[in-house]
Design a protein around this motif. Structure first.
Motif, short mmCIF file in Angstrom:
data_model
loop_
_atom_site.label_atom_id
_atom_site.label_comp_id
_atom_site.label_asym_id
_atom_site.label_seq_id
_atom_site.Cartn_x
_atom_site.Cartn_y
_atom_site.Cartn_z
N MET A 1 -5.71 2.77 15.76
CA MET A 1 -4.13 2.83 16.03
C MET A 1 -3.52 3.74 14.85
N SER A 2 -2.59 4.76 15.20
CA SER A 2 -2.26 5.71 14.21
C SER A 2 -1.06 5.22 13.48
N PRO A 3 -1.12 5.86 12.12
CA PRO A 3 0.27 4.95 11.35
C PRO A 3 1.48 5.12 12.21
N LEU A 4 2.15 3.90 11.89
CA LEU A 4 3.26 3.73 12.57
C LEU A 4 4.55 4.94 12.26
N ARG A 5 5.31 5.19 12.98
CA ARG A 5 6.39 6.41 12.62
C ARG A 5 7.25 5.67 11.46
N SER A 6 7.56 4.37 11.45
CA SER A 6 8.54 4.02 10.44
C SER A 6 7.89 3.70 9.12
N THR A 7 6.70 3.90 8.93
CA THR A 7 6.27 4.18 7.61
C THR A 7 6.72 5.29 6.90
N ALA A 8 6.95 6.28 7.55
CA ALA A 8 7.65 7.40 6.85
C ALA A 8 8.85 7.16 6.04
N TRP A 9 9.50 5.96 6.45
CA TRP A 9 10.79 5.60 5.84
C TRP A 9 10.46 4.42 4.93
N TYR A 10 9.64 3.36 5.16
CA TYR A 10 9.44 2.07 4.24
C TYR A 10 8.18 2.14 3.40
N ALA A 11 7.21 3.00 3.54
CA ALA A 11 6.10 2.77 2.75
C ALA A 11 6.10 3.76 1.30
N GLY A 12 5.71 3.32 0.27
CA GLY A 12 5.73 4.01 -0.93
C GLY A 12 6.47 3.38 -1.76
N GLU A 13 6.39 4.00 -3.04
CA GLU A 13 7.42 3.51 -4.07
C GLU A 13 8.13 4.41 -4.85
N ASP A 14 8.66 5.60 -3.92
CA ASP A 14 9.68 6.32 -4.62
C ASP A 14 10.97 5.98 -4.12
N ARG A 15 12.14 6.68 -4.77
CA ARG A 15 13.23 6.33 -4.28
C ARG A 15 13.80 6.02 -3.11
N ASN A 16 13.45 6.98 -2.19
CA ASN A 16 13.70 6.94 -0.79
C ASN A 16 13.10 5.94 -0.15
N ALA A 17 12.03 5.23 -0.36
CA ALA A 17 11.48 4.04 0.35
C ALA A 17 12.34 2.95 -0.28
N TYR A 18 12.52 2.86 -1.46
CA TYR A 18 13.20 1.84 -2.17
C TYR A 18 14.57 1.63 -1.46
N ILE A 19 15.26 2.71 -1.36
CA ILE A 19 16.44 2.76 -0.32
C ILE A 19 16.57 2.08 0.82
N HIS A 20 15.53 2.54 1.59
CA HIS A 20 15.45 2.09 2.82
C HIS A 20 15.06 0.83 2.99
N ARG A 21 14.08 0.31 2.37
CA ARG A 21 13.73 -1.09 2.12
C ARG A 21 15.04 -2.13 1.66
N ALA A 22 15.59 -1.60 0.86
CA ALA A 22 16.54 -2.53 0.11
C ALA A 22 17.65 -2.80 0.84
N TRP A 23 18.22 -1.69 1.48
CA TRP A 23 19.36 -1.83 2.47
C TRP A 23 19.23 -2.57 3.79
N MET A 24 17.79 -2.74 4.02
CA MET A 24 17.63 -3.28 5.50
C MET A 24 16.91 -4.88 4.92
N ARG A 25 16.94 -5.27 3.96
CA ARG A 25 16.35 -6.67 3.76
C ARG A 25 17.15 -7.63 4.28
N ARG A 26 18.38 -7.92 3.73
CA ARG A 26 19.21 -8.87 4.25
C ARG A 26 18.71 -10.10 4.94
N GLY A 27 17.92 -10.62 4.40
CA GLY A 27 17.07 -11.98 4.67
C GLY A 27 15.69 -11.58 5.48
N LEU A 28 15.45 -10.51 5.61
CA LEU A 28 14.01 -10.00 6.13
C LEU A 28 12.90 -10.39 5.20
N PRO A 29 11.68 -10.61 5.71
CA PRO A 29 10.74 -10.80 4.67
C PRO A 29 9.99 -9.66 4.30
N ASP A 30 9.54 -9.78 3.09
CA ASP A 30 8.60 -8.78 2.60
C ASP A 30 7.66 -8.08 3.53
#
Length: 571
Positions: A1-30
């Motif tokens: 299976m190839s990497p998911l397209r969404s990992t370009a938004w959510y994977a990693g520890e840089d500022r952009n990945a932080y923003i994408h994850r943080a704003w989408m959490r709102r009750g979602l699990p890690d």
């Protein structure tokens, strides 16, 4: 299976990945951001699109299936077009809705999409978008409404509006009775219950392979639709894992199957422009002639309004689309697959006809050949179409004098005049109603008949127009005439009194005027004055870039696909 397209938004520890994850959490699990497919539900629910108003409930059941299969669902409201509400015509915004949906799918962290549509333009727009962005996609049609009744008789929504309103004009039904029928017309949630455009495009989505087999045609209030929505949510997660995309499903063979289905069910002429537009997004070489060629041997098997007697609820209880397609399985492309990855023909083995009045066996077909007929001639150099199953047999070969109307407003102003020079043999010609002319190619081709002829008992006449016809309508109507009058087509040079010859068997539509004389005539000044001349906004962009009905009436800059790559990454 190839990497998911969404990992370009959510994977990693840089500022952009932080923003994408943080704003989408709102009750979602890690775990929501740890390699789980992000599934968008492109939802056309809207209170102003009454046929789609129940799709929020359908979306909730899709979500349950997505969660069960390990994905993360997200509701994405997209442009919704209500056929009964939007003016001047919903078709003006089909391409805009497709473009907006495509761009939102591309711009967001989406791995797969479930497309929720129902009303006429919503499923075509969603399929055009999915074809252009080419992410794994599957359709859940919203389903037809249940059958209403008036004075003990079933009502076909749309079709009986036209019929009853003509009876009022003819003086055979009172206005009071007509108003009383209004509260009976729409019995439940869901789209039109005739074989109009909404029903046709839902069934053709299944024939194309875009739905879980057996989903299209389930009535909107039927709980089985919610169960199929759940199954679809599970399937889209698997489609992402298998990287099964529209470009792999919507092949030449798939469009072949859709055309076979269109003929067998007696579907709407609007399907022609929609299928051509979807094919154009994929680069599939589909033409008007393919509709005539492929459907030439396909019998009409479904006895539904507007061409027949029954309604969509009856079709589903009688065996549904699968029972219809099993009768013509030998005419289908055996290799065309569905969203399941398996051939469409392989899903038909257990299908049966449970009511042989609603769905006919092939050897007892309603008509031996019932596809869309494509006409050419000096009145339609690039083609026009007619639906023989909805026409009067005695008018399929006809010659009559033209009575020309330069706009729909001109038509309404004159059609009921007592001194109108018209008889039952007259050919009514309405121009300036094509994609560019009105704009949006409105459903005005099935022109109401002159009041004085209705009073004489006339119920059909030959009508010719560069616009469209409602899929719920009927009659001997030549439509989608191309090139349209606004694009310099010969329809703009026809004059009242010219003789027009229709020969459906010979596939001809001609005006009996020498070609040199026809070419030398100036366009009608009245028609030119009535054409659309927008100054701004989508309407201006539409008029400047829309193509002809013969290629699907898409915008010239939207033909083809751009894929799912975001042109520029955020910084």
């Amino acid at each position: 299976m190839s990497p998911l397209r969404s990992t370009a938004w959510y994977a990693g520890e840089d500022r952009n990945a932080y923003i994408h994850r943080a704003w989408m959490r709102r009750g979602l699990p890690d775990s929501a951001f740890e390699g789980r497919p992000q599934i968008v539900i492109a939802n056309t629910a809207s209170d102003l699109t009454p046929c789609n108003s129940h799709l929020d409930e359908v979306a909730e059941h899709v979500k349950r299936g997505v969660w069960e299969a390990g994905g993360v669902p997200h509701n994405l409201p997209v442009v919704s077009l209500g056929e009964t509400q939007v003016r001047p015509t919903a078709m003006l915004w089909r391409n805009m809705a497709a473009m907006a949906t495509e761009e939102m799918l591309r711009a967001n962290p989406v791995d797969g999409v479930v497309l929720l549509g129902g009303c006429d333009k919503t499923i075509p727009a969603l399929l055009m978008a999915a074809a252009s962005v080419d992410l794994p996609a599957v359709v859940v049609p919203g389903g037809p409404m249940l059958t209403g009744t008036f004075r003990g008789a079933p009502l076909g929504c749309g079709t009986d509006v036209w019929r009853l309103s003509e009876e009022v004009r003819a003086g055979t039904l009172s206005e009071r009775a007509f108003m009383e029928s209004e509260s009976s017309m729409i019995r439940s949630r869901g789209h039109c219950n005739t074989m109009g455009t909404a029903s046709t495009m839902a069934l053709l989505a299944e024939a194309l392979g875009a739905t879980v087999p057996g989903t299209a045609g389930i009535p909107a209030p039927d709980s089985r639709l919610l169960a199929r929505a759940h199954d679809t949510g599970k399937l889209i997660v698997d489609m992402v894992a298998q990287d099964r995309r529209p470009s792999q499903i919507f092949t030449t063979g798939s469009f072949h199957n859709a055309i076979v289905a269109l003929a067998a069910i007696g579907g709407s002429t609007n399907a022609v422009v929609h299928l051509l537009a979807i094919a154009g997004r994929l680069g599939v070489p589909l033409t008007l002639d393919d509709f005539d060629r492929i459907a030439a041997e396909v019998p009409l098997l479904v006895d539904l309004q507007p061409a027949g007697r029954y309604l969509m609820e009856d079709l589903y209880r009688a065996g549904g689309l699968a029972a219809v397609l099993r009768e013509v399985a030998d005419l289908l492309d055996p290799d065309a697959v569905t969203v399941t990855g398996k051939p469409l023909v392989g899903t038909l083995g257990e299908a049966q006809i449970w009511d042989h009045e609603v769905i006919r066996a092939r050897d007892k077909a309603l008509r031996p050949s019932a596809g869309i007929a494509v006409l050419y001639g000096n009145l339609a150099p690039k083609g026009a179409i007619i639906k023989p199953a909805a026409a009067s047999p005695h008018l399929l070969r006809h010659r009559g004098r033209a009575l020309v109307f330069d706009s729909i407003e001109d038509f309404h102003a004159r059609i009921d005049a007592p001194d109108l020079d018209v008889d039952a043999d007259t050919v009514l010609v309405l121009r300036g109603c094509g994609p560019r002319g009105y704009p949006g190619m409105p459903e005005v081709s099935n022109m109401p008949l002159p009041a004085k002829l209705l009073a004489q008992g006339v119920r059909d006449m030959v009508r010719v127009c560069d616009g469209r016809m409602s899929g719920t309508a009927y009659g001997t109507v030549v439509l989608h005439v191309a090139p349209e009058a606004a694009a310099g087509g010969p329809l703009d040079r026809v004059r009242t009194g010219d003789w027009i010859t229709l020969d459906v068997e010979g596939r001809r539509i001609d005006v009996d005027v020498p070609q040199d004389e026809l070419d030398a005539r100036p366009p009608s000044p009245a028609m030119r004055a009535a054409l659309a001349a927008p100054r701004r906004g989508w309407e201006r962009l539409y008029v400047d870039t829309v193509m002809g009905a013969d290629t699907g009436a898409d915008q010239d800059f939207l033909v083809g696909a751009s894929g799912d790559k975001v042109p520029r990454e955020s910084h």
